[in-house]
Design an enzyme around this catalytic site. Structure first.
Site, PDB file in Angstrom:
ATOM      1  N   LYS A   1      11.986   6.516  10.330  1.00 48.68           N
ATOM      2  CA  LYS A   1      12.114   5.077  10.567  1.00 48.68           C
ATOM      3  C   LYS A   1      13.279   4.757  11.527  1.00 48.68           C
ATOM      4  O   LYS A   1      14.106   5.626  11.823  1.00 48.68           O
ATOM      5  CB  LYS A   1      12.306   4.349   9.239  1.00 48.68           C
ATOM      6  CG  LYS A   1      11.061   4.440   8.344  1.00 48.68           C
ATOM      7  CD  LYS A   1       9.859   3.830   9.034  1.00 48.68           C
ATOM      8  CE  LYS A   1       8.656   3.668   8.123  1.00 48.68           C
ATOM      9  NZ  LYS A   1       8.073   4.911   7.634  1.00 48.68           N
TER      10      LYS A   1
HETATM   11  C1  LIG Z   1       3.883   0.153   7.535  1.00 54.03           C
HETATM   12  C2  LIG Z   1       4.513   0.944   6.434  1.00 54.03           C
HETATM   13  N1  LIG Z   1       4.552   0.409   5.207  1.00 54.03           N
HETATM   14  C3  LIG Z   1       5.112   1.078   4.187  1.00 54.03           C
HETATM   15  C4  LIG Z   1       5.669   2.322   4.335  1.00 54.03           C
HETATM   16  C5  LIG Z   1       6.212   3.021   3.133  1.00 54.03           C
HETATM   17  O1  LIG Z   1       7.574   3.349   3.241  1.00 54.03           O
HETATM   18  P1  LIG Z   1       8.131   4.634   2.478  1.00 54.03           P
HETATM   19  O2  LIG Z   1       7.530   5.836   3.129  1.00 54.03           O
HETATM   20  O3  LIG Z   1       9.607   4.543   2.644  1.00 54.03           O
HETATM   21  O4  LIG Z   1       7.704   4.518   1.051  1.00 54.03           O
HETATM   22  C6  LIG Z   1       5.672   2.915   5.607  1.00 54.03           C
HETATM   23  C7  LIG Z   1       6.292   4.229   5.856  1.00 54.03           C
HETATM   24  O5  LIG Z   1       5.862   5.265   5.584  1.00 54.03           O
HETATM   25  C8  LIG Z   1       5.065   2.202   6.683  1.00 54.03           C
HETATM   26  O6  LIG Z   1       5.038   2.737   7.904  1.00 54.03           O
END
Ligand SMILES: Cc1ncc(COP(=O)(O)O)c(C=O)c1O
Length: 374
Positions: free
Chosen positions: A189
């Site tokens: 990210k």
């Molecule tokens: C658009 C989107 N929503 C939600 C997530 C979920 O985040 P995490 O992987 O930190 O749980 C991600 C990342 O993987 C994402 O790109």
């Protein structure tokens, strides 16, 4: 000093590793607080100061951030949550985890984000929340329908997993007091903690509730618990905090965020220039002047063929995303979404990470052109 990661054009995504993260994690290990600790709280304060908001609640991931934010908004088994099908499956799982039903909507093929009109049209008496996804980091402007959503008791919980540092008309994402914003600090990210996430709450009460939800239901803070012989389990909660080791990484990343912002924007602009005039390639409009881009998604004809040819040429392409309404896990909430289905057949993500140099970028663009014409 920024450390160079391996992978070049063969890698689809990767973090910016500035360097001091390594010592910061070693220091955190030596300090001996590995779970939620002083560093986690320090990171929360630093995030709040960066955004210019009263409070930020850190959690274990972006998925957890959405799950807990929806719970804090009162979303539960009788409810529906409006969500684009064109997103990571984590959004839908977060909705399902509350017991609510996802109501899938289309996205604008140019931006891959939901349109306000489609959100309003999808609302029913059961709708308790809408989860706009800030695709590639682009802001989703629902201010024009905010009042109608308020009147219908619908909370906006925005998925800004990809949008840390972006803005809406000059206002940083996370600073709109009328909605809850969820960030991810996952490995690739804009700002990474290794794994992690955060919620920007609307009120102090919501912040308290979110802290309880992320700390197995315990009401007292770290400092209060240190001074007491007991604690109160005031309601439902999960083990969902951000570890101190992750916070140590996040603090270094936050202090150097300007560098990450600049490099991501430069990389996106270099791609846009290199792809300009390439027939059959539709670049997603991320509104680059206001966005810290997370990835670079284009739409092409014969996507599967292009994907495999590029993989054979050693290029780390990916697909963001296979539509959720076509996934077996979400079949009972499926509906007809022709635009999303077409986008789902055409999207391909080109390598987008800070270790990509101009030679790698040219290699990607040449491989894409070859794959399209072969
Ligand atoms: C658009 C989107 N929503 C939600 C997530 C979920 O985040 P995490 O992987 O930190 O749980 C991600 C990342 O993987 C994402 O790109």
């Amino acid at each position: 000093m920024t450390l160079t990661l391996t992978g070049g054009a063969g890698r689809n995504a990767g973090p910016i590793l500035h360097g001091p993260e390594i010592d910061a994690v070693a220091d955190a290990l030596r300090a001996g607080h590995y779970g939620h600790g002083p560093l986690t709280e320090h990171f929360e304060h630093a995030l709040a100061a960066f955004l210019g908001v009263a409070d930020v609640v850190t959690v274990a991931s972006g998925t957890t951030a959405m799950h807990l934010a929806l719970l804090a908004a009162g979303v539960g088994p009788k409810h529906e949550v409006i969500v684009p099908s064109m997103t990571f499956c984590a959004c839908v799982q977060a909705i399902v985890a509350t017991g609510a039903r996802p109501r899938f909507v289309e996205v604008d093929p140019a931006t891959l984000c939901v349109r306000a009109d489609d959100v309003l049209a999808a609302a029913t008496p059961a709708t308790a929340a809408v989860l706009p996804v800030l695709f590639s980091g682009r802001a989703v402007d629902l201010t024009g329908i905010q009042q109608q959503l308020d009147e219908r008791g619908i909370t906006i919980v925005e998925d800004a997993a990809q949008a840390f540092g972006s803005d809406l008309a000059g206002r940083l994402i996370g600073t709109n007091p009328k909605l809850m914003t969820c960030f991810s600090f996952g490995p690739t990210k804009n700002l990474t903690c290794g794994e992690g996430g955060a919620i920007v709450p609307r009120t102090a009460e919501e912040a308290d509730l979110l802290r309880r939800l992320r700390t197995v239901g315990i009401a007292q803070s770290l400092a209060q618990r240190a001074e007491a012989t007991s604690y109160e389990v005031a309601g439902f909660g999960l083990r969902a905090h951000l570890s101190s080791l992750s916070a140590a990484i996040g603090l270094v990343q936050l202090a150097r965020f300007d560098d990450a912002r600049t490099r991501r924007r430069q990389l996106w602009a270099a791609y846009a220039a290199a792809l300009a005039g390439t027939p059959d390639v539709q670049l997603t409009d991320v509104d680059i002047a206001h966005t810290v881009p997370f990835n670079l998604v284009v739409q092409v004809p014969n996507r599967d063929r292009v994907f495999h040819r590029m993989r054979q040429a050693g290029i780390g392409v990916g697909v963001h995303y296979p539509p959720n309404h076509l996934q077996p896990a979400f079949a009972r909430w499926s509906t007809s979404l022709p635009a999303t289905e077409q986008i789902g057949r055409q999207v391909i993500s080109l390598p987008f990470h800070p270790s990509l140099n101009s030679g790698n970028l040219q290699q990607v663009v040449t491989a894409l052109r070859d794959a399209l014409t072969a």
